[in-house]
Enzyme design. Structure first.
Site, PDB file in Angstrom:
ATOM      1  N   SER A 151      -9.207  45.408  -6.680  1.00 26.02           N
ATOM      2  CA  SER A 151      -8.373  45.744  -7.739  1.00 26.02           C
ATOM      3  C   SER A 151      -8.893  46.528  -8.924  1.00 26.02           C
ATOM      4  O   SER A 151     -10.168  46.599  -9.124  1.00 26.02           O
ATOM      5  CB  SER A 151      -7.746  44.204  -8.358  1.00 26.02           C
ATOM      6  OG  SER A 151      -7.203  44.464  -9.739  1.00 26.02           O
ATOM      7  N   TYR A 164     -11.069  36.696 -11.252  1.00 24.93           N
ATOM      8  CA  TYR A 164     -10.535  37.446 -10.570  1.00 24.93           C
ATOM      9  C   TYR A 164     -11.010  38.880 -10.248  1.00 24.93           C
ATOM     10  O   TYR A 164     -11.418  39.196  -9.144  1.00 24.93           O
ATOM     11  CB  TYR A 164      -8.797  37.808 -11.021  1.00 24.93           C
ATOM     12  CG  TYR A 164      -7.931  38.681 -10.262  1.00 24.93           C
ATOM     13  CD1 TYR A 164      -7.556  38.223  -9.083  1.00 24.93           C
ATOM     14  CD2 TYR A 164      -7.918  40.119 -10.890  1.00 24.93           C
ATOM     15  CE1 TYR A 164      -6.703  39.400  -8.329  1.00 24.93           C
ATOM     16  CE2 TYR A 164      -7.338  40.880  -9.885  1.00 24.93           C
ATOM     17  CZ  TYR A 164      -6.611  40.477  -8.714  1.00 24.93           C
ATOM     18  OH  TYR A 164      -5.822  41.241  -8.413  1.00 24.93           O
TER      19      TYR A 164
HETATM   20  P1  NAP Z   1       2.287  39.019  -4.568  1.00 22.28           P
HETATM   21  O1  NAP Z   1       3.449  39.732  -4.749  1.00 22.28           O
HETATM   22  O2  NAP Z   1       1.851  37.699  -5.226  1.00 22.28           O
HETATM   23  O3  NAP Z   1       2.103  38.516  -2.981  1.00 22.28           O
HETATM   24  C1  NAP Z   1       1.034  37.769  -2.441  1.00 22.28           C
HETATM   25  C2  NAP Z   1       1.095  37.490  -0.859  1.00 22.28           C
HETATM   26  O4  NAP Z   1      -0.112  36.793  -0.616  1.00 22.28           O
HETATM   27  C3  NAP Z   1       2.368  36.761  -0.552  1.00 22.28           C
HETATM   28  O5  NAP Z   1       2.735  37.202   0.860  1.00 22.28           O
HETATM   29  C4  NAP Z   1       1.671  35.213  -0.421  1.00 22.28           C
HETATM   30  O6  NAP Z   1       2.364  34.554   0.625  1.00 22.28           O
HETATM   31  C5  NAP Z   1       0.281  35.630  -0.007  1.00 22.28           C
HETATM   32  N1  NAP Z   1      -0.794  34.598  -0.006  1.00 22.28           N
HETATM   33  C6  NAP Z   1      -1.244  33.915  -1.129  1.00 22.28           C
HETATM   34  N2  NAP Z   1      -2.252  32.979  -0.823  1.00 22.28           N
HETATM   35  C7  NAP Z   1      -2.066  33.217   0.580  1.00 22.28           C
HETATM   36  C8  NAP Z   1      -3.110  32.264   1.162  1.00 22.28           C
HETATM   37  N3  NAP Z   1      -3.967  31.539   0.853  1.00 22.28           N
HETATM   38  N4  NAP Z   1      -3.139  32.535   2.747  1.00 22.28           N
HETATM   39  C9  NAP Z   1      -2.039  33.774   3.280  1.00 22.28           C
HETATM   40  N5  NAP Z   1      -1.298  34.388   2.252  1.00 22.28           N
HETATM   41  C10 NAP Z   1      -1.398  33.937   0.996  1.00 22.28           C
HETATM   42  O7  NAP Z   1       0.842  39.827  -4.671  1.00 22.28           O
HETATM   43  P2  NAP Z   1       0.683  41.521  -4.544  1.00 22.28           P
HETATM   44  O8  NAP Z   1       0.803  41.816  -6.017  1.00 22.28           O
HETATM   45  O9  NAP Z   1       1.446  42.099  -3.490  1.00 22.28           O
HETATM   46  O10 NAP Z   1      -0.929  41.560  -4.067  1.00 22.28           O
HETATM   47  C11 NAP Z   1      -1.602  41.827  -2.931  1.00 22.28           C
HETATM   48  C12 NAP Z   1      -2.590  42.040  -2.743  1.00 22.28           C
HETATM   49  O11 NAP Z   1      -3.004  43.249  -3.874  1.00 22.28           O
HETATM   50  C13 NAP Z   1      -3.610  41.069  -3.806  1.00 22.28           C
HETATM   51  O12 NAP Z   1      -4.638  41.149  -3.059  1.00 22.28           O
HETATM   52  C14 NAP Z   1      -3.760  41.493  -5.093  1.00 22.28           C
HETATM   53  O13 NAP Z   1      -4.979  40.972  -5.763  1.00 22.28           O
HETATM   54  C15 NAP Z   1      -3.948  42.997  -5.137  1.00 22.28           C
HETATM   55  N6  NAP Z   1      -3.819  43.658  -6.198  1.00 22.28           N
HETATM   56  C16 NAP Z   1      -2.414  43.520  -6.728  1.00 22.28           C
HETATM   57  C17 NAP Z   1      -2.024  44.433  -8.014  1.00 22.28           C
HETATM   58  C18 NAP Z   1      -0.868  44.272  -8.969  1.00 22.28           C
HETATM   59  O14 NAP Z   1      -0.717  44.623  -9.778  1.00 22.28           O
HETATM   60  N7  NAP Z   1       0.195  43.671  -8.028  1.00 22.28           N
HETATM   61  C19 NAP Z   1      -3.336  45.079  -8.353  1.00 22.28           C
HETATM   62  C20 NAP Z   1      -4.389  45.171  -7.928  1.00 22.28           C
HETATM   63  C21 NAP Z   1      -4.707  44.611  -6.699  1.00 22.28           C
HETATM   64  P3  NAP Z   1       3.551  33.478   0.349  1.00 22.28           P
HETATM   65  O15 NAP Z   1       4.842  34.394   0.053  1.00 22.28           O
HETATM   66  O16 NAP Z   1       3.865  32.579   1.630  1.00 22.28           O
HETATM   67  O17 NAP Z   1       3.131  32.662  -0.751  1.00 22.28           O
END
Ligand code: NAP
Length: 256
Positions: A151, A164
């Site tokens: 991130s 985080y």
């Molecule tokens: P999100 O919308 O909250 O989606 C999270 C996903 O992870 C969901 O599919 C969830 O499954 C799954 N998940 C959570 N805990 C899990 C576990 N223990 N085992 C398996 N699956 C799990 O998140 P996102 O924003 O798409 O983020 C994806 C990645 O990008 C993450 O690593 C995050 O740290 C990184 N990131 C995001 C941002 C941002 O601004 N969005 C910025 C930087 C980095 P369920 O639907 O079944 O709960």
């Protein structure tokens, strides 16, 4: 040892990708994009089965191959079962995208972080990536690809994100070391470090004013959409990304 040939081709067989956390957000966009590139997709999820099945339905309606498999990435036995089921369904695994991750609620200062939150962030963000990479080391086929998720917060180091950001620093370090440990296997290991991206993880617990302020951070003056990130993953796992290894791609619209 091959001293001359470029590796810039896809294998003859259909590639198979496990995308963790692919039921929504960035993971769903990655699953959809890689499927459109002809890759068979395991749509992993933790609890939201309906969301995962919607992603699978979208892929199959577009002519792709996909299956939804539940597994908590923090639990080694469930990760082992995930790889077993992927191999049974599609014949093997070529690509691992370690996208599953969680964040603290709102801003949580280090001094206010309780043991439960600390342990959960480490279990899913660090150990989850470790669990999948450990198996991938033995199971990915020749020419495999691993993409981890960091991130921009690791570099921005904003107050309220200490644990985080620390988990993402660990992921970047494992990425770099693991790439070297896979010497001789023709497998690349990279990470993508998005900036603010319009998903539930980013949008929940924030006021419209906070969202607006963060959206204005990059000179491009908008939030990323999940598709801005999935295209980078497609590049890293595709033939044109074959010479990038052990790196973290910072995809934040220029904000840091
Ligand atoms: P999100 O919308 O909250 O989606 C999270 C996903 O992870 C969901 O599919 C969830 O499954 C799954 N998940 C959570 N805990 C899990 C576990 N223990 N085992 C398996 N699956 C799990 O998140 P996102 O924003 O798409 O983020 C994806 C990645 O990008 C993450 O690593 C995050 O740290 C990184 N990131 C995001 C941002 C941002 O601004 N969005 C910025 C930087 C980095 P369920 O639907 O079944 O709960």
């Amino acid at each position: 040892m091959n001293t001359t040939a470029s590796q810039a081709t896809r294998p003859a067989h259909q590639q198979v990708a496990i995308v963790t956390g692919a039921s929504r957000g960035i993971g769903a966009a990655i699953a959809t994009r890689l499927a459109a590139e002809g890759i068979a997709i395991i749509v992993n999820y933790a609890g939201r089965k309906d969301d995962a099945e919607r992603v699978v339905a979208g892929i199959t309606a577009a002519g792709g191959r996909a299956a939804a498999i539940q597994a908590d990435v923090a639990v080694p036995a469930q990760v082992a079962a995930l790889f077993d089921q992927a191999s049974t369904l599609f014949g093997g695994v070529d690509i691992l995208v370690n996208n599953a991750g969680i964040i603290q609620p709102g801003l949580t200062m280090l001094a206010d972080t309780d043991d439960e939150l600390f342990d959960k962030l480490l279990a899913i963000n660090i150990k989850g990536s470790f669990n999948t990479m450990r198996i991938a080391a033995k199971r990915l086929r020749e020419g495999g690809r691993i993409v981890n998720f960091s991130s921009s917060m690791k570099t921005m180091a904003s107050p309220g994100y200490s644990i985080y950001a620390a988990t993402k620093a660990a992921v970047e370090t494992m990425t770099n070391v693991f790439a070297k440990e896979l010497r001789g296997r023709n497998i690349t290991v990279n990470a993508v470090a998005p900036g603010p991206t319009a998903t539930e993880l980013f949008l929940k617990d924030k006021t419209p004013e906070q969202i607006e302020r963060l959206a204005k951070l990059p000179p491009l003056e908008r939030l990323a959409q999940p598709e801005d990130i999935s295209g980078i993953v497609a590049f890293l796992v595709g033939p044109d990304g074959s010479w990038i290894n052990g790196q973290t791609v910072r995809a934040n619209g220029g904000s840091i």
